[in-house]
Design a protein around this motif. Structure first.
Motif, PDB file in Angstrom:
ATOM      1  N   LEU A 180      41.813  50.602  60.575  1.00  0.00           N
ATOM      2  CA  LEU A 180      42.651  51.659  60.400  1.00  0.00           C
ATOM      3  C   LEU A 180      42.842  52.399  61.664  1.00  0.00           C
ATOM      4  O   LEU A 180      43.892  52.870  61.871  1.00  0.00           O
ATOM      5  CB  LEU A 180      41.963  52.208  59.139  1.00  0.00           C
ATOM      6  CG  LEU A 180      41.974  51.606  57.837  1.00  0.00           C
ATOM      7  CD1 LEU A 180      41.143  52.633  56.855  1.00  0.00           C
ATOM      8  CD2 LEU A 180      43.423  51.601  57.170  1.00  0.00           C
ATOM      9  N   GLU A 181      41.908  52.695  62.089  1.00  0.00           N
ATOM     10  CA  GLU A 181      42.103  53.589  63.564  1.00  0.00           C
ATOM     11  C   GLU A 181      43.090  52.848  64.464  1.00  0.00           C
ATOM     12  O   GLU A 181      43.963  53.698  64.967  1.00  0.00           O
ATOM     13  CB  GLU A 181      40.659  53.881  64.054  1.00  0.00           C
ATOM     14  CG  GLU A 181      39.807  54.635  63.226  1.00  0.00           C
ATOM     15  CD  GLU A 181      38.525  54.670  64.214  1.00  0.00           C
ATOM     16  OE1 GLU A 181      37.967  53.900  64.604  1.00  0.00           O
ATOM     17  OE2 GLU A 181      37.746  55.814  63.671  1.00  0.00           O
ATOM     18  N   ASP A 227      58.518  59.105  57.841  1.00  0.00           N
ATOM     19  CA  ASP A 227      58.033  57.783  57.358  1.00  0.00           C
ATOM     20  C   ASP A 227      56.464  57.405  58.138  1.00  0.00           C
ATOM     21  O   ASP A 227      55.657  57.130  57.576  1.00  0.00           O
ATOM     22  CB  ASP A 227      58.807  56.634  57.359  1.00  0.00           C
ATOM     23  CG  ASP A 227      60.057  56.591  56.274  1.00  0.00           C
ATOM     24  OD1 ASP A 227      59.986  57.319  55.516  1.00  0.00           O
ATOM     25  OD2 ASP A 227      61.067  55.830  56.673  1.00  0.00           O
ATOM     26  N   LEU A 228      56.549  57.617  59.368  1.00  0.00           N
ATOM     27  CA  LEU A 228      55.608  57.267  60.125  1.00  0.00           C
ATOM     28  C   LEU A 228      54.447  58.311  59.859  1.00  0.00           C
ATOM     29  O   LEU A 228      53.129  57.861  59.733  1.00  0.00           O
ATOM     30  CB  LEU A 228      55.767  57.376  61.609  1.00  0.00           C
ATOM     31  CG  LEU A 228      56.609  56.032  62.067  1.00  0.00           C
ATOM     32  CD1 LEU A 228      57.130  56.208  63.573  1.00  0.00           C
ATOM     33  CD2 LEU A 228      55.600  54.876  62.123  1.00  0.00           C
ATOM     34  N   GLN A 277      46.759  56.598  56.042  1.00  0.00           N
ATOM     35  CA  GLN A 277      45.636  55.854  56.863  1.00  0.00           C
ATOM     36  C   GLN A 277      44.332  56.783  57.172  1.00  0.00           C
ATOM     37  O   GLN A 277      43.516  56.396  57.054  1.00  0.00           O
ATOM     38  CB  GLN A 277      46.279  55.124  58.037  1.00  0.00           C
ATOM     39  CG  GLN A 277      47.482  54.129  57.845  1.00  0.00           C
ATOM     40  CD  GLN A 277      47.124  53.041  56.726  1.00  0.00           C
ATOM     41  OE1 GLN A 277      46.072  52.761  56.501  1.00  0.00           O
ATOM     42  NE2 GLN A 277      48.166  52.420  56.501  1.00  0.00           N
ATOM     43  N   GLU A 278      44.652  58.058  57.510  1.00  0.00           N
ATOM     44  CA  GLU A 278      43.620  58.839  57.988  1.00  0.00           C
ATOM     45  C   GLU A 278      42.800  59.279  56.969  1.00  0.00           C
ATOM     46  O   GLU A 278      41.488  59.434  56.743  1.00  0.00           O
ATOM     47  CB  GLU A 278      44.450  60.267  58.600  1.00  0.00           C
ATOM     48  CG  GLU A 278      44.880  59.691  59.776  1.00  0.00           C
ATOM     49  CD  GLU A 278      45.656  61.168  60.588  1.00  0.00           C
ATOM     50  OE1 GLU A 278      45.834  62.010  59.753  1.00  0.00           O
ATOM     51  OE2 GLU A 278      45.877  61.174  61.866  1.00  0.00           O
ATOM     52  N   THR A 279      43.466  59.413  55.609  1.00  0.00           N
ATOM     53  CA  THR A 279      42.760  59.603  54.166  1.00  0.00           C
ATOM     54  C   THR A 279      41.946  58.639  53.989  1.00  0.00           C
ATOM     55  O   THR A 279      40.577  58.777  53.622  1.00  0.00           O
ATOM     56  CB  THR A 279      43.852  59.967  53.202  1.00  0.00           C
ATOM     57  OG1 THR A 279      44.781  61.049  53.434  1.00  0.00           O
ATOM     58  CG2 THR A 279      43.102  60.240  51.707  1.00  0.00           C
ATOM     59  N   TYR A 331      36.420  55.706  53.856  1.00  0.00           N
ATOM     60  CA  TYR A 331      35.540  54.701  54.306  1.00  0.00           C
ATOM     61  C   TYR A 331      34.487  55.367  55.253  1.00  0.00           C
ATOM     62  O   TYR A 331      33.363  55.001  55.078  1.00  0.00           O
ATOM     63  CB  TYR A 331      36.460  53.814  55.281  1.00  0.00           C
ATOM     64  CG  TYR A 331      37.386  52.854  54.394  1.00  0.00           C
ATOM     65  CD1 TYR A 331      37.430  53.063  52.999  1.00  0.00           C
ATOM     66  CD2 TYR A 331      37.913  51.966  54.977  1.00  0.00           C
ATOM     67  CE1 TYR A 331      38.203  52.091  52.415  1.00  0.00           C
ATOM     68  CE2 TYR A 331      39.058  50.918  54.279  1.00  0.00           C
ATOM     69  CZ  TYR A 331      39.002  51.270  53.037  1.00  0.00           C
ATOM     70  OH  TYR A 331      39.607  50.298  52.249  1.00  0.00           O
ATOM     71  N   SER A 332      34.832  56.589  55.690  1.00  0.00           N
ATOM     72  CA  SER A 332      33.487  57.128  56.707  1.00  0.00           C
ATOM     73  C   SER A 332      32.607  57.812  55.742  1.00  0.00           C
ATOM     74  O   SER A 332      31.327  57.546  56.040  1.00  0.00           O
ATOM     75  CB  SER A 332      34.263  58.184  57.534  1.00  0.00           C
ATOM     76  OG  SER A 332      35.196  57.647  58.495  1.00  0.00           O
TER      77      SER A 332
END
Length: 597
Positions: free
Chosen positions: A274-275, A340-341, A348-350, A355-356
């Motif tokens: 993701l990163e 859109d980006l 993705q950051e969410t 996940y963290s």
């Protein structure tokens, strides 16, 4: 709708009736010589449903009524129609004492269509008047009469609806009519329904996406979760019943730690992916911003040039108009891409944050499990045992929760597919309503293509010679064999081709999951026009369709004798006649119905 049982009732003590004729789940065969009464029995199936049939005078005088029992979607109905010049049908439903009486074909048609899941629209007649489909217009797709049924692919008692054959096929496969008398009203309703379906699709997509993101499930199936649950439950039970619980606890603790570590590794890999994706999105965003800056510099240059009178000496000369329009469009497009980006990057950051959080939780669980590994003293052993039981219980609860989420996701995906199919159908209906005869509903194109392929298969099954396989099917489902029409055929070629067309349509209809009618009736084909081996191959192929689908074949025969297999029934003439056994006769109520299965 499937057929269950047929019975013809006598008129008076010396009248003619039949035994209880039970239909097979697959093939029902009436085998008997000419004149044994096969046709009146076959006719009575359609007659009981409201189809117009002309019987000979002796049948009308000797028989009082025909009763037909059918089932559809676990409901069982019995239709009883009197052999009379006056239309009279009584319908009763199993489990209900109420009877409904119908006095004309229009009423019984409306009732029957509603019960088998068809919703016919008002169609346009040949006189440009409104009319609804009747049993007599729809049933000929599935009922081949002995007299005229083998001369055409569709032979109803009357044709009063515009493009009646095409309209009945459209009704059967759930496609909007070609000549709807109420097209405008239904077009508005379909568009309104399409808007609602689109909203449901968007909401379902978003709901599924959130479920998948929040569930923290990495490509695990429900079956795999069931296996893990069973293993964890067995380990917990063994631990409770074990004499050496401490060693067992150590073993289970080590296994749980390994599982958690593997889970942590997978989670760390997902975070890195993701990163990396976020980094790529930011890089693309930077390139787009550079492109925007370049466009801005170009636009400033354009303004500077347009200010020079030597280049653009007339006010509003328009020399740079196209350049200005192109700048505006490109700038808008690039900014939309950045939006859109940004949305994707935020999403993705969410997920990285989620996940963290899960990773930190896993670290704590691993540390807790490691701290409870058994030491030498008894207290530590007891602590270790308690910890492993607690860990197993938490793992079971965790897997159960994941399983419930997985099942919910699968359920939502099934609903989503149904919504997509419904949207596709509505879009096709709207195309048909708006475009009229020239519309290209994708479902019709797919049906025509599949129908063409099935016709070729069935022509080969029947060893049909002298018929071109260069087949085309037009928008009204009429078939052209090379340059020849069906009406140009005769004799054996005509019979084989009609049988191929009928079987091809029925196989395709059933394979599409259509359940309004699930039977096909052949009333004694002219078997001197077809070799026994070819007709046997035809019936064998029909049998395979019955086995693979919920479908019935009913056919009568004088020469070819089909050997009934499992799922088949043979009706034989069992009443004494002047010259031969008959299917109808004076019924002895003390006799037990006899049928070969």
């Amino acid at each position: 709708m499937k057929l269950v049982e047929l019975k013809i009732h006598p008129s008076g003590k010396d009248g003619w009736g039949s035994k209880n004729l039970v239909f097979a789940s697959d093939i029902t065969q009436l085998y008997g010589p000419n004149g044994a009464g096969k046709t009146p029995v076959i006719h009575s199936i359609a007659f009981a449903l409201g189809y117009p049939v002309r019987y000979r005078e002796d049948i009308m005088a000797k028989c009082s009524s025909a009763s037909l029992t059918v089932e559809h979607e676990e409901s069982v109905f019995t239709f009883e129609r009197a052999f009379s010049n006056k239309f009279h049908i009584e319908v009763s439903e199993q489990g209900s004492n109420e009877k409904r009486i119908f006095y004309n074909e229009q009423e019984i048609s409306e009732y029957l269509f509603s019960r088998i899941g068809l919703s016919p629209l008002a169609l346009t007649t040949n006189k440009n008047e409104p009319s609804y489909p009747y049993i007599s217009t729809f049933l000929p797709l599935f009922y081949i009469d002995q007299d005229a049924g083998y001369t055409s692919v569709y032979k109803p008692p009357g044709s009063f609806i515009k493009d009646q054959y095409a309209e009945m096929i459209r009704l059967g496969i759930g496609i909007a009519p070609k000549h709807s008398f109420e097209a405008k009203r239904f077009l508005i309703e379909r568009k309104r329904e399409l808007d609602l379906v689109n909203i449901k699709i968007v909401n379902t997509e978003e709901f599924i996406r959130k479920l998948e993101e929040q569930s923290d499930i990495d490509n695990v199936s429900v079956a795999e979760l069931d296996g893990e649950l069973e293993q964890l439950s067995d380990e917990l039970e063994e631990l409770r019943n074990s004499f050496d619980a401490t060693n067992d606890a150590n073993y289970v603790l080590h296994r749980l730690i390994r599982e958690k570590q593997n889970e942590r590794l997978n989670l760390s890999t997902s975070i890195k992916d993701l990163e990396s994706r976020i980094s790529g999105l930011n890089k693309i965003k930077g390139e787009i911003e550079t492109e925007i800056n370049t466009l801005s510099l170009n636009e400033e240059s354009r303004r500077l040039f347009s200010s020079f009178k030597d280049i653009c000496f007339t006010p509003g000369c328009g020399l740079f108009t196209s350049s200005s329009d192109s700048y505006g469009k490109n700038l808008l497009y690039l900014r939309d891409q950045i939006k859109d980006l940004d949305r994707n990057t935020n999403s993705q950051e969410t997920r990285v944050d989620e996940y963290s959080t899960s990773l930190r939780k896993l670290d704590k669980e691993i540390a807790s499990l490691e701290s409870n590994l058994t030491k030498e003293d008894g207290d530590s052993q007891t602590t270790s045992l308690i910890a492993v039981i607690s860990a197993l219980t938490r793992a079971i609860i965790d897997r159960q929760g994941k399983k419930e989420v997985m099942e919910r996701i699968e359920s939502e995906k099934q609903d989503y597919v149904q919504l997509l199919n419904r949207r596709r159908g509505l879009q096709g209906d709207i195309t048909s309503f708006e475009g009229g005869a020239g519309s290209n509903d994708i479902r019709i194109l797919e049906f025509r293509n599949s129908y063409r392929k099935k016709i070729i298969e069935w022509l080969d099954v029947l060893s049909t010679k002298n018929v071109s396989r260069d087949i085309s099917v037009d928008s009204d489902f009429n078939v052209l064999f090379g340059t020849e029409k069906l009406s140009q055929f005769s004799g054996s070629t005509l019979l084989r081709t009609v049988l191929a067309l009928r079987a091809a349509f029925f196989e395709l209809f059933i394979s599409m999951g259509c359940t309004s009618i699930e039977f096909l009736i052949f009333d004694t084909p002219r078997q001197h026009d077809i070799e026994t081996k070819d007709f046997a191959a035809f019936i064998a192929r029909l049998k395979s369709i019955c086995k693979d689908n919920r479908a019935q074949i009913i056919f009568s025969t004088t020469e070819y004798h089909y050997n009934a297999a499992e799922g088949d029934i043979e009706w034989l003439p069992e009443f004494s006649g002047f010259e031969q056994p008959m299917y109808l006769g004076v019924v002895d109520n003390n006799q037990v119905p006899s049928q070969i299965q």
